[in-house]
Write an enzyme that holds these catalytic residues in place. Structure first.
Site, PDB file in Angstrom:
ATOM      1  N   GLU A  47       0.839  -1.217   0.000  1.00 51.39           N
ATOM      2  CA  GLU A  47       0.000   0.000   0.000  1.00 51.39           C
ATOM      3  C   GLU A  47       0.866   1.256   0.000  1.00 51.39           C
ATOM      4  OE1 GLU A  47      -2.840  -0.487   3.233  1.00 51.39           O
ATOM      5  OE2 GLU A  47      -4.167  -1.571   1.883  1.00 51.39           O
ATOM      6  N   GLU A  64      -5.329  -8.336  -1.298  1.00 51.70           N
ATOM      7  CA  GLU A  64      -6.061  -8.184  -0.027  1.00 51.70           C
ATOM      8  C   GLU A  64      -7.514  -7.888  -0.341  1.00 51.70           C
ATOM      9  OE1 GLU A  64      -4.635  -5.406   2.947  1.00 51.70           O
ATOM     10  OE2 GLU A  64      -2.559  -5.886   2.479  1.00 51.70           O
TER      11      GLU A  64
HETATM   12  C1  BGP Z   1      -4.529  -2.896   4.762  1.00 53.19           C
HETATM   13  C2  BGP Z   1      -3.172  -3.382   5.219  1.00 53.19           C
HETATM   14  C3  BGP Z   1      -3.158  -4.634   5.995  1.00 53.19           C
HETATM   15  C4  BGP Z   1      -4.402  -4.940   6.775  1.00 53.19           C
HETATM   16  C5  BGP Z   1      -5.682  -4.484   6.136  1.00 53.19           C
HETATM   17  C6  BGP Z   1      -6.904  -4.510   7.037  1.00 53.19           C
HETATM   18  O1  BGP Z   1      -4.550  -1.524   4.752  1.00 53.19           O
HETATM   19  O2  BGP Z   1      -2.304  -3.582   4.116  1.00 53.19           O
HETATM   20  O3  BGP Z   1      -1.965  -4.663   6.720  1.00 53.19           O
HETATM   21  O4  BGP Z   1      -4.290  -4.704   8.093  1.00 53.19           O
HETATM   22  O5  BGP Z   1      -5.584  -3.209   5.589  1.00 53.19           O
HETATM   23  O6  BGP Z   1      -6.908  -3.395   7.853  1.00 53.19           O
HETATM   24  P1  BGP Z   1      -7.159  -3.463   9.401  1.00 53.19           P
HETATM   25  O7  BGP Z   1      -6.164  -4.417   9.921  1.00 53.19           O
HETATM   26  O8  BGP Z   1      -6.934  -2.093   9.884  1.00 53.19           O
HETATM   27  O9  BGP Z   1      -8.549  -3.935   9.572  1.00 53.19           O
END
Ligand code: BGP
Length: 482
Positions: A183, A377
């Site tokens: 990201e 993701e």
């Molecule tokens: C993205 C990241 C991840 C992950 C995901 C979910 O932004 O790349 O590392 O954590 O989001 O977010 P969260 O964990 O805040 O629910």
């Protein structure tokens, strides 16, 4: 007769995690500190701590979720066996830079750290699972922040490339797919974990520092691509964007223009990484933000010569923006804010659920770059209830994933080339934004709560068998009921 699949035969189905959110063992076998190791849990104001790192690095909290996390460091064999049971073709994880170079600038790499990832990748190979590796997932060694100021310092490029050289040479033959920065656009919003920068929320001239740090990461990403190609012709290098289209609040052209600007904030990165040059609109953007980049001789040639092979991205939801500053009943959605979309439902954490938005995003990205995509993701963070008999009926998660997979299939039928799909947090892990365990994404439940209590025992949720059948049927059996 079998239904015809919307997915190519060799489609890479799987799941994703990141070292900083699952490994634990935060000082074991010579590891140095990562930014996440100084971030507290939700009860101690995780989000504020992330946005005000100057204070955070000085503060002692009573609990740090990353220190033990779900202890993937000692459970990787059991966990990968579970992924194999689901039929994963690929498994996305990251390498913790501070396991390899504890201070980032050490003279020699840490053999113990290198051995650990040998074991992880060997375990994947045992089951025919292709590792997909993020080189830096919110994980610049904390010592590089303390001693060099993080990515605003050009020397970070050299440290990163040295780290890349070590891991490329070591894991050549075991890893084919690499992502340079997780990201990468997140640095604009969460500069501490995105770029190891000590910039507090609302700080003056933050854009100058952030875009300079971004320039360094973009050059580092291109140099890593160059190096990768020299080391192995088998390597595929991807960029990684926190994606999800931003829609205009209304059809008022002011709103449409505003949304276009917000979308460009993210595309900016892929424009450079995929096309090989700063986009034409960046000149005016930088002038308006009063950003003057220090671009050194040869930088632009490097960006031009070494672009990415594929474009990976995370997708959780779309967003909505208005040109009217008064329309500010925003809800938090991941790292970027958004207005509520009246046509969509939201998750328990206020993230809007928009499966068609995934098809829109895929089409937009492919129209713009014409390079293969990889969805690395996607998923639903939700609270799970363990029933008396130990079972967990996470139908809400199945619903979310089914609809997104359906739309991904439609996008492929639209003509988009997509190499694979890894759901986020295929095993429950610590949330990046909130530090909670109770914001669960997994097919595999981990017995651990927000305060670090629990046995860390793994168990299968209902979605485990569901996803297994989805993979088995190459995405045709979305309606199966385990
Ligand atoms: C993205 C990241 C991840 C992950 C995901 C979910 O932004 O790349 O590392 O954590 O989001 O977010 P969260 O964990 O805040 O629910």
């Amino acid at each position: 007769m079998n239904k015809q699949s919307n997915f190519p035969e060799n489609f890479l189905w799987g799941g994703a995690v990141a070292a900083n959110q699952c490994e634990g063992a935060y000082l074991e076998d010579g590891k140095g500190l990562s930014p996440v190791d100084v971030l507290p849990n939700q009860a101690n104001g995780r989000w504020e701590a992330m946005l005000n790192p100057k204070k955070t690095v000085e503060t002692k909290y009573d609990f740090y979720p990353s220190h033990e996390s779900i202890d993937f460091y000692h459970h990787y064999q059991e966990d990968i066996a579970l992924f194999a049971e689901m039929g994963f073709k690929t498994f996305r994880t990251s390498i913790c830079w501070a396991r390899i170079f504890p201070n980032g600038d050490d003279a020699a790499p840490n053999e113990e750290g290198l051995k650990f990832y040998d074991q992880v990748f060997d375990e994947c190979k045992k089951y025919g699972i292709e590792p997909l590796v993020t080189i830096n997932h919110y994980d610049t060694p904390l010592a590089l922040t303390k001693n060099y100021g993080g990515w605003k310092n050009r020397q970070l490029i050299d440290f990163y490339i040295r780290y890349c050289e070590v891991i490329f040479k070591r894991y050549k033959g075991k890893v084919k797919y690499w992502l340079t920065f997780n990201e990468i656009n997140a640095l604009l919003h969460i500069p501490f974990i995105g770029g190891g920068l000590l910039i507090n929320k609302g700080e003056e001239n933050d854009k100058q520092i952030k875009y300079q740090a971004i320039h360094h990461q973009l050059v580092a990403s291109s140099l890593a691509t160059k190096l990768a190609k020299e080391i192995s012709q088998d390597f595929n290098i991807g960029c990684m964007l926190a994606a999800g289209s931003t829609y205009p609040d209304t059809c008022n052209p002011d709103d449409v223009w505003k949304a276009l600007g917000v979308n460009r904030e993210g595309y900016f990165f892929v424009d450079v990484q995929s096309r090989g040059y700063y986009p034409s609109y960046s000149k005016r953007l930088f002038a308006e933000l009063n950003v003057k980049l220090d671009i050194q001789d040869g930088d632009l040639d490097i960006l031009k010569a070494y672009t990415v092979d594929f474009i990976s991205f995370s997708y959780y939801s779309s967003r909505v923006v208005s040109a009217d500053p008064k329309r500010n009943e925003g809800v938090a959605s991941n790292i970027m804010n958004t207005l509520k979309n009246p046509y969509l439902k939201a998750s328990e954490w206020g993230w809007m659920i928009d499966p068609l938005g995934l098809r829109i995003t895929m089409n937009e990205l492919y129209d713009r770059y014409q390079k293969p995509l990889f969805i690395v993701e996607n998923g639903l963070g939700a609270k799970d209830t363990v029933k008396e008999d130990g079972s967990i009926d996470d139908d809400y998660r199945i619903d979310y994933l089914r609809e997104h997979i359906r739309e991904m299939g439609e996008a492929i039928q639209d003509g988009v080339e997509c190499w694979g799909y890894t759901t986020w947090g295929c095993i429950d892990l610590v949330s990046a934004s909130t530090g909670e365990m109770s914001k669960r994404y997994g097919f595999v439940y981990v017995d651990r709560d927000d305060n670090g209590k629990g046995t860390n025992r793994r168990s299968k949720k209902k979605s485990f068998d569901w996803y297994k059948k989805v993979i088995q049927s190459n995405g045709t059996d979305l309606l199966n009921t385990p």
